[in-house]
Design a protein around this motif. Structure first.
Motif, short mmCIF file in Angstrom:
data_model
loop_
_atom_site.label_atom_id
_atom_site.label_comp_id
_atom_site.label_asym_id
_atom_site.label_seq_id
_atom_site.Cartn_x
_atom_site.Cartn_y
_atom_site.Cartn_z
N MET A 1 -27.43 -9.84 -26.77
CA MET A 1 -26.51 -9.07 -26.45
C MET A 1 -26.45 -8.66 -25.03
O MET A 1 -27.59 -8.29 -24.42
N THR A 2 -25.37 -8.73 -24.18
CA THR A 2 -25.12 -8.56 -22.58
C THR A 2 -25.78 -6.88 -22.78
O THR A 2 -24.93 -6.26 -23.06
N GLN A 3 -26.47 -6.75 -21.71
CA GLN A 3 -26.61 -5.07 -21.39
C GLN A 3 -25.38 -4.67 -20.76
O GLN A 3 -24.67 -5.44 -19.88
N SER A 4 -25.01 -3.53 -20.81
CA SER A 4 -23.65 -3.01 -20.21
C SER A 4 -24.44 -2.02 -19.41
O SER A 4 -24.68 -1.04 -20.06
N LYS A 5 -23.79 -1.94 -18.18
CA LYS A 5 -24.20 -0.87 -17.35
C LYS A 5 -23.14 -0.68 -16.05
O LYS A 5 -22.62 -1.62 -15.42
N LYS A 6 -22.65 0.71 -15.77
CA LYS A 6 -21.58 0.70 -14.70
C LYS A 6 -22.56 1.36 -13.57
O LYS A 6 -23.44 2.21 -13.71
N ILE A 7 -22.52 0.70 -12.47
CA ILE A 7 -23.17 1.29 -11.21
C ILE A 7 -22.12 1.40 -10.10
O ILE A 7 -21.44 0.67 -9.76
N TYR A 29 -22.54 -10.40 -9.73
CA TYR A 29 -22.19 -9.12 -10.39
C TYR A 29 -20.52 -8.86 -9.89
O TYR A 29 -20.35 -9.05 -8.96
N PRO A 30 -19.91 -8.48 -11.12
CA PRO A 30 -18.37 -8.09 -10.67
C PRO A 30 -18.60 -6.62 -10.12
O PRO A 30 -19.36 -5.95 -10.20
N VAL A 31 -17.54 -6.57 -8.94
CA VAL A 31 -17.73 -5.39 -8.06
C VAL A 31 -16.16 -4.94 -7.92
O VAL A 31 -15.49 -5.86 -7.64
N PHE A 32 -15.67 -3.88 -8.39
CA PHE A 32 -14.56 -3.28 -8.08
C PHE A 32 -14.48 -2.20 -6.97
O PHE A 32 -15.52 -1.63 -6.56
N SER A 33 -13.18 -1.98 -6.59
CA SER A 33 -13.27 -1.03 -5.35
C SER A 33 -12.02 0.02 -5.50
O SER A 33 -10.98 -0.10 -6.18
N CYS A 34 -12.60 1.33 -5.54
CA CYS A 34 -11.50 2.47 -5.54
C CYS A 34 -10.48 2.27 -4.36
O CYS A 34 -9.18 2.71 -4.56
N ASP A 35 -10.91 1.69 -3.43
CA ASP A 35 -10.14 1.42 -1.96
C ASP A 35 -8.95 0.56 -2.46
O ASP A 35 -7.72 0.62 -2.08
N GLU A 36 -9.20 -0.56 -3.17
CA GLU A 36 -8.41 -1.56 -3.51
C GLU A 36 -7.32 -1.14 -4.62
O GLU A 36 -6.15 -1.29 -4.54
N ARG A 101 -13.31 -3.25 -19.00
CA ARG A 101 -12.73 -4.77 -19.67
C ARG A 101 -13.74 -5.84 -19.04
O ARG A 101 -13.86 -6.78 -19.67
N ALA A 102 -14.58 -5.65 -17.84
CA ALA A 102 -15.37 -6.38 -17.36
C ALA A 102 -16.60 -6.81 -18.43
O ALA A 102 -17.30 -7.49 -18.76
N GLY A 103 -17.11 -5.41 -18.74
CA GLY A 103 -18.37 -5.47 -19.75
C GLY A 103 -19.70 -5.70 -18.98
O GLY A 103 -19.49 -6.14 -17.59
N GLY A 104 -20.55 -5.81 -19.72
CA GLY A 104 -21.90 -6.13 -18.94
C GLY A 104 -22.39 -5.08 -17.87
O GLY A 104 -21.74 -4.13 -17.56
N VAL A 105 -22.92 -5.60 -16.79
CA VAL A 105 -23.25 -4.84 -15.53
C VAL A 105 -22.35 -5.21 -14.54
O VAL A 105 -21.81 -6.29 -14.21
#
Length: 193
Positions: A1-7, A29-36, A101-105
């Motif tokens: 099972m893929t580890q789920s972690k929000k950093i 790693y997927p990286v999301f942005s508040c500015d975007e 939605r991305a899941g994982g790390v």
């Protein structure tokens, strides 16, 4: 099972958050942005109308003028608080949704994490810290702002010298590119990824 972690990756204006997030993305790693997310919000007519209703002196031709809005909120704490009350809940809801939605790390660049009390939404926090003069120089080059305008923005942010009081990994953004990358890798190892 893929580890789920929000950093979360946070830090003051000009600290190098985007640079560090770029290094993280290069590690796959997927990286999301508040500015975007914030930029995308500007295409929402209801959001622009709410801002125009709250800040009528910042409107031109019935539309909110971003330059006038920035001048208004960075010189008036009540105005800044009002803007944050409109924008931040929308931004954070969208961010959490994207990460789930991305899941994982996955990582998120969150400029006002501590100021908004959002650190509890994340499993871990990386706070990027950089010497003040280097921050001012970077922001002036990037945004064309005066030192006074940058100082106004810095004054509204969590003081970097107080980061040790927060539950976070502090990444000192200084040294060569290789040294900074090595600092990041050590933090990622401590986080356990």
């Amino acid at each position: 099972m893929t580890q789920s972690k929000k950093i979360a990756v946070t830090g003051g204006i000009g600290s190098g958050k985007s640079y560090i997030c770029g290094l993280i993305a290069k590690r796959g790693y997927p990286v999301f942005s508040c500015d975007e997310i914030n930029r995308a919000l500007w295409s929402d007519e209801a959001y622009r109308k709410e801002l125009a209703d709250r800040f009528p002196v910042c409107t031109v031709g019935g539309e909110i003028d971003k330059t006038l809005l920035a001048k208004a909120v960075f010189s008036d704490e009540a105005a800044l608080r009002a803007l944050n009350e409109i924008a931040h809940p929308r931004i954070m809801r969208a961010l959490v949704d994207q990460m789930e939605r991305a899941g994982g790390v996955c990582f998120a660049e969150v400029p006002l994490l501590f100021e908004g009390g959002y650190e509890t939404l994340f499993d871990d926090v990386i706070a990027v810290r950089r010497e003040r003069a280097a921050r001012i120089q970077a922001v002036a080059a990037r945004d064309g702002l005066s030192e006074d305008a940058i100082a106004l923005r810095m004054a509204q942010q969590f003081p970097p010298e107080q980061l040790e009081r927060k539950r976070c990994y502090i990444l000192e953004n200084c040294g060569t590119e290789q040294e900074i990358a090595a600092k990041l890798d050590r933090i990622l190892q401590k986080i356990g990824i």
